[in-house]
Design a protein around this motif. Structure first.
Motif, PDB file in Angstrom:
ATOM      1  N   ASP A 196       0.902  -1.117   0.327  1.00 33.60           N
ATOM      2  CA  ASP A 196       0.301   0.191  -0.210  1.00 33.60           C
ATOM      3  C   ASP A 196       0.823   1.797  -0.397  1.00 33.60           C
ATOM      4  N   GLN A 197       0.669   1.751  -0.970  1.00 34.68           N
ATOM      5  CA  GLN A 197       1.480   3.277  -1.879  1.00 34.68           C
ATOM      6  C   GLN A 197       0.843   4.125  -1.583  1.00 34.68           C
ATOM      7  N   LEU A 198       1.312   5.631  -0.698  1.00 34.37           N
ATOM      8  CA  LEU A 198       0.994   6.728  -1.109  1.00 34.37           C
ATOM      9  C   LEU A 198       1.879   7.289  -2.141  1.00 34.37           C
ATOM     10  N   LEU A 199       0.606   8.069  -3.203  1.00 34.77           N
ATOM     11  CA  LEU A 199       1.355   8.910  -3.948  1.00 34.77           C
ATOM     12  C   LEU A 199       0.898  10.279  -4.020  1.00 34.77           C
ATOM     13  N   LEU A 200       0.090  11.304  -3.657  1.00 36.60           N
ATOM     14  CA  LEU A 200      -0.576  12.160  -3.594  1.00 36.60           C
ATOM     15  C   LEU A 200      -1.119  12.358  -2.378  1.00 36.60           C
ATOM     16  N   ALA A 201      -0.755  13.482  -1.295  1.00 39.49           N
ATOM     17  CA  ALA A 201      -2.007  13.883  -0.868  1.00 39.49           C
ATOM     18  C   ALA A 201      -2.446  15.818  -0.396  1.00 39.49           C
ATOM     19  N   ASP A 202      -3.321  15.323  -0.474  1.00 43.66           N
ATOM     20  CA  ASP A 202      -3.635  17.030  -0.533  1.00 43.66           C
ATOM     21  C   ASP A 202      -4.811  17.325   1.016  1.00 43.66           C
ATOM     22  N   PRO A 203      -3.966  18.217   1.682  1.00 44.54           N
ATOM     23  CA  PRO A 203      -3.526  18.437   3.239  1.00 44.54           C
ATOM     24  C   PRO A 203      -5.292  19.530   3.604  1.00 44.54           C
ATOM     25  N   ASP A 204      -5.716  19.990   2.678  1.00 41.73           N
ATOM     26  CA  ASP A 204      -7.423  20.311   2.954  1.00 41.73           C
ATOM     27  C   ASP A 204      -8.090  19.752   2.611  1.00 41.73           C
ATOM     28  N   SER A 205      -8.528  19.185   1.924  1.00 40.21           N
ATOM     29  CA  SER A 205      -9.396  17.874   1.915  1.00 40.21           C
ATOM     30  C   SER A 205      -9.048  16.412   2.466  1.00 40.21           C
ATOM     31  N   GLY A 206      -8.128  16.177   2.639  1.00 43.50           N
ATOM     32  CA  GLY A 206      -7.534  15.248   2.749  1.00 43.50           C
ATOM     33  C   GLY A 206      -7.677  14.008   1.767  1.00 43.50           C
ATOM     34  N   LEU A 207      -7.623  14.513   0.780  1.00 44.85           N
ATOM     35  CA  LEU A 207      -7.739  13.254   0.017  1.00 44.85           C
ATOM     36  C   LEU A 207      -6.397  12.448  -0.077  1.00 44.85           C
ATOM     37  N   LEU A 208      -6.569  11.232  -0.552  1.00 48.42           N
ATOM     38  CA  LEU A 208      -5.147  11.048  -0.635  1.00 48.42           C
ATOM     39  C   LEU A 208      -5.151   9.896  -2.077  1.00 48.42           C
ATOM     40  N   LEU A 209      -4.605   9.409  -2.956  1.00 48.05           N
ATOM     41  CA  LEU A 209      -3.804   9.088  -4.262  1.00 48.05           C
ATOM     42  C   LEU A 209      -3.576   8.072  -3.844  1.00 48.05           C
ATOM     43  N   ILE A 210      -3.939   6.823  -3.730  1.00 45.80           N
ATOM     44  CA  ILE A 210      -3.244   5.092  -3.228  1.00 45.80           C
ATOM     45  C   ILE A 210      -2.752   4.433  -4.397  1.00 45.80           C
ATOM     46  N   ARG A 211      -1.813   3.492  -4.446  1.00 48.08           N
ATOM     47  CA  ARG A 211      -1.511   2.382  -5.339  1.00 48.08           C
ATOM     48  C   ARG A 211      -1.595   1.356  -4.680  1.00 48.08           C
ATOM     49  N   SER A 212      -2.089   0.518  -4.630  1.00 45.61           N
ATOM     50  CA  SER A 212      -1.820  -0.868  -3.896  1.00 45.61           C
ATOM     51  C   SER A 212      -2.904  -2.341  -4.515  1.00 45.61           C
ATOM     52  N   ASP A 213      -2.441  -3.632  -4.291  1.00 45.62           N
ATOM     53  CA  ASP A 213      -2.384  -4.332  -5.363  1.00 45.62           C
ATOM     54  C   ASP A 213      -2.986  -5.195  -4.116  1.00 45.62           C
ATOM     55  N   ALA A 214      -3.984  -4.848  -3.310  1.00 46.04           N
ATOM     56  CA  ALA A 214      -5.263  -5.299  -2.286  1.00 46.04           C
ATOM     57  C   ALA A 214      -6.330  -5.886  -2.886  1.00 46.04           C
ATOM     58  N   PRO A 215      -6.693  -5.182  -4.474  1.00 45.88           N
ATOM     59  CA  PRO A 215      -7.671  -5.406  -5.532  1.00 45.88           C
ATOM     60  C   PRO A 215      -7.530  -6.765  -6.292  1.00 45.88           C
ATOM     61  N   GLN A 249      -5.801  19.024  -6.943  1.00 49.03           N
ATOM     62  CA  GLN A 249      -6.230  20.954  -6.654  1.00 49.03           C
ATOM     63  C   GLN A 249      -6.325  21.055  -5.000  1.00 49.03           C
ATOM     64  N   PRO A 250      -6.039  22.498  -4.463  1.00 50.40           N
ATOM     65  CA  PRO A 250      -6.055  22.827  -3.478  1.00 50.40           C
ATOM     66  C   PRO A 250      -7.316  23.335  -2.680  1.00 50.40           C
ATOM     67  N   GLY A 251      -7.847  23.591  -1.957  1.00 49.89           N
ATOM     68  CA  GLY A 251      -8.506  24.438  -0.716  1.00 49.89           C
ATOM     69  C   GLY A 251      -9.867  24.592  -0.925  1.00 49.89           C
ATOM     70  N   GLN A 252      -9.956  22.835  -0.855  1.00 45.53           N
ATOM     71  CA  GLN A 252     -11.319  22.034  -1.494  1.00 45.53           C
ATOM     72  C   GLN A 252     -11.891  21.757   0.074  1.00 45.53           C
ATOM     73  N   SER A 253     -11.891  22.017   1.341  1.00 41.14           N
ATOM     74  CA  SER A 253     -11.580  21.873   2.511  1.00 41.14           C
ATOM     75  C   SER A 253     -12.631  21.113   2.895  1.00 41.14           C
ATOM     76  N   LEU A 254     -12.658  19.699   3.231  1.00 40.01           N
ATOM     77  CA  LEU A 254     -14.093  18.653   3.914  1.00 40.01           C
ATOM     78  C   LEU A 254     -14.544  18.093   2.602  1.00 40.01           C
ATOM     79  N   MET A 255     -14.085  18.605   1.537  1.00 33.78           N
ATOM     80  CA  MET A 255     -14.692  17.701  -0.425  1.00 33.78           C
ATOM     81  C   MET A 255     -13.786  17.594  -0.578  1.00 33.78           C
ATOM     82  N   PRO A 256     -13.266  16.073  -0.662  1.00 29.39           N
ATOM     83  CA  PRO A 256     -12.602  15.850  -0.996  1.00 29.39           C
ATOM     84  C   PRO A 256     -12.792  15.127  -2.594  1.00 29.39           C
ATOM     85  N   GLU A 257     -13.888  14.963  -2.570  1.00 33.76           N
ATOM     86  CA  GLU A 257     -14.678  14.653  -3.660  1.00 33.76           C
ATOM     87  C   GLU A 257     -14.730  15.432  -4.725  1.00 33.76           C
ATOM     88  N   THR A 258     -14.725  16.872  -4.574  1.00 30.01           N
ATOM     89  CA  THR A 258     -14.246  17.538  -5.556  1.00 30.01           C
ATOM     90  C   THR A 258     -12.913  17.958  -5.870  1.00 30.01           C
TER      91      THR A 258
END
Length: 351
Positions: A196-215, A249-258
């Motif tokens: 499970d690797q973390l590729l990117l994160a946005d501190p504002d929204s908490g969005l994490l982009l992950i690469r994993s072989d769990a699936p 994209q930064p600045g999307q506080s509490l809205m990681p889906e956007t």
């Protein structure tokens, strides 16, 4: 032929840096991005730079350079000066760390705090995080992590929490390192034996982009820092192959889906995607794109750097297209994918 090297943008988007030049005549180059139009300032010295040197822009306009010099890794700050004979380059030596066999030393991505800079020294059994600016005595170790670490993603705007992908006993898991206390805690634990690797994160929204072989095979997925909701592995990302997210994209506080996410596709083009969307928009990369780099603004516009003989310092802007409305489904579709596995409680729980 002009050499194409890594292009690094400061965390606040004010400056960028790269190695420029032709053949063996390489030099550091700083780009100013905060004004109405980007412009480049060359920072050459009497001796050209080696192709394996690294450069990192700081928020104050100086450029950190990492060189391998004899038996040590040396760090220095470069900056333009107004000498009587014309523009020239100033250099402030910061010291270095010893070069040892089997230990890879590289700069970490620009710190969100702006003026600080850090390096990672990874060996088979232990990894050290070095602070290379800000201390008059030179580089100093701030954390030692058991295992061999790679990656490097900042989790907060203060530049205190750093995520690293740690390989331990043959399994790679992302961990969070508190550079203030040197404490190490688990970050991703999708299944017991998945990588499970973390590729990117946005501190504002908490969005994490992950690469994993769990699936079952390595796939791109997304989750939210500190959330008990499962990691999701959208089918539209699975069809991209070995795509790499390079800007969020930064600045999307509490809205990681956007949050808009930019990906470099295997064929060199660009993919634009939001977690809320079911599709990835594919766009041709601009001619001369300094591949794998770009900067989102809070308004949802992606800026990509490029350099051509006609335009040696250019930025092109893209907007994330609005997806069409989903089709009306009269009956619920039959599930075809296993339930996503959960993202383990992260260090920033309670946000």
């Amino acid at each position: 032929m002009t050499t194409t090297t890594a292009f690094t943008i400061a965390a606040d988007g004010s400056y960028a840096a790269r190695l420029a030049g032709e053949g063996d005549a390489l030099y550091a180059e700083r780009w100013t991005l905060a004004g109405p139009e980007a412009y480049a300032v060359p920072l050459p010295l009497a001796q050209p730079e080696e192709a394996d040197s690294e450069v990192l822009p700081l928020a104050d306009g100086r450029v950190l350079i990492h060189r391998r010099v004899a038996e040590r890794h040396a760090f220095a700050l470069l900056y333009p000066t107004g000498a009587e004979t014309g523009p020239s380059t100033g250099e402030l030596q910061l010291g270095g760390v010893a070069a040892r066999e089997g230990v890879r030393v590289r700069l970490l991505p620009p710190c969100p705090a702006g003026s600080g800079a850090f390096a990672l020294a990874a060996e088979d059994t232990v990894t050290t995080v070095w602070q290379v600016t800000g201390d008059p005595s030179g580089p100093r170790p701030v954390a030692r992590i058991p295992g061999r670490c790679s990656g490097g993603v900042w989790l907060d705007r203060a530049g205190r929490l750093l995520a690293l992908d740690r390989e331990l006993e043959g399994i790679t898991k992302a961990v969070a390192v508190d550079l203030g206390s040197a404490a190490v805690s688990p970050l991703l634990q999708i299944t017991e034996d998945s990588d499970d690797q973390l590729l990117l994160a946005d501190p504002d929204s908490g969005l994490l982009l992950i690469r994993s072989d769990a699936p079952g095979t390595a796939r791109l997925g997304w989750g939210v820092l500190g959330s008990s909701l499962p990691v999701r592995f959208p089918e539209c990302l699975a069809r991209l192959g070995d795509a790499r997210p390079f800007a969020v994209q930064p600045g999307q506080s509490l809205m990681p889906e956007t949050c808009g996410v930019a990906l470099r596709l295997p064929e060199g083009d660009i993919g634009l995607w939001r977690p809320a969307d079911r599709q990835v928009f594919r766009l041709a990369a601009p001619t001369g794109w300094l591949g794998g780099s770009g900067l989102w603004n809070a308004q949802g516009r992606l800026h990509l750097p490029y350099a051509t003989p006609e335009v040696p310092c250019g930025m092109v802007g893209l907007n994330l297209p609005v997806p069409p409305p989903p089709p009306v489904v009269l009956e619920p579709p039959t599930p075809t994918a296993p339930r996503p596995v959960p993202l383990q409680q992260a260090p920033l729980a309670g946000r």
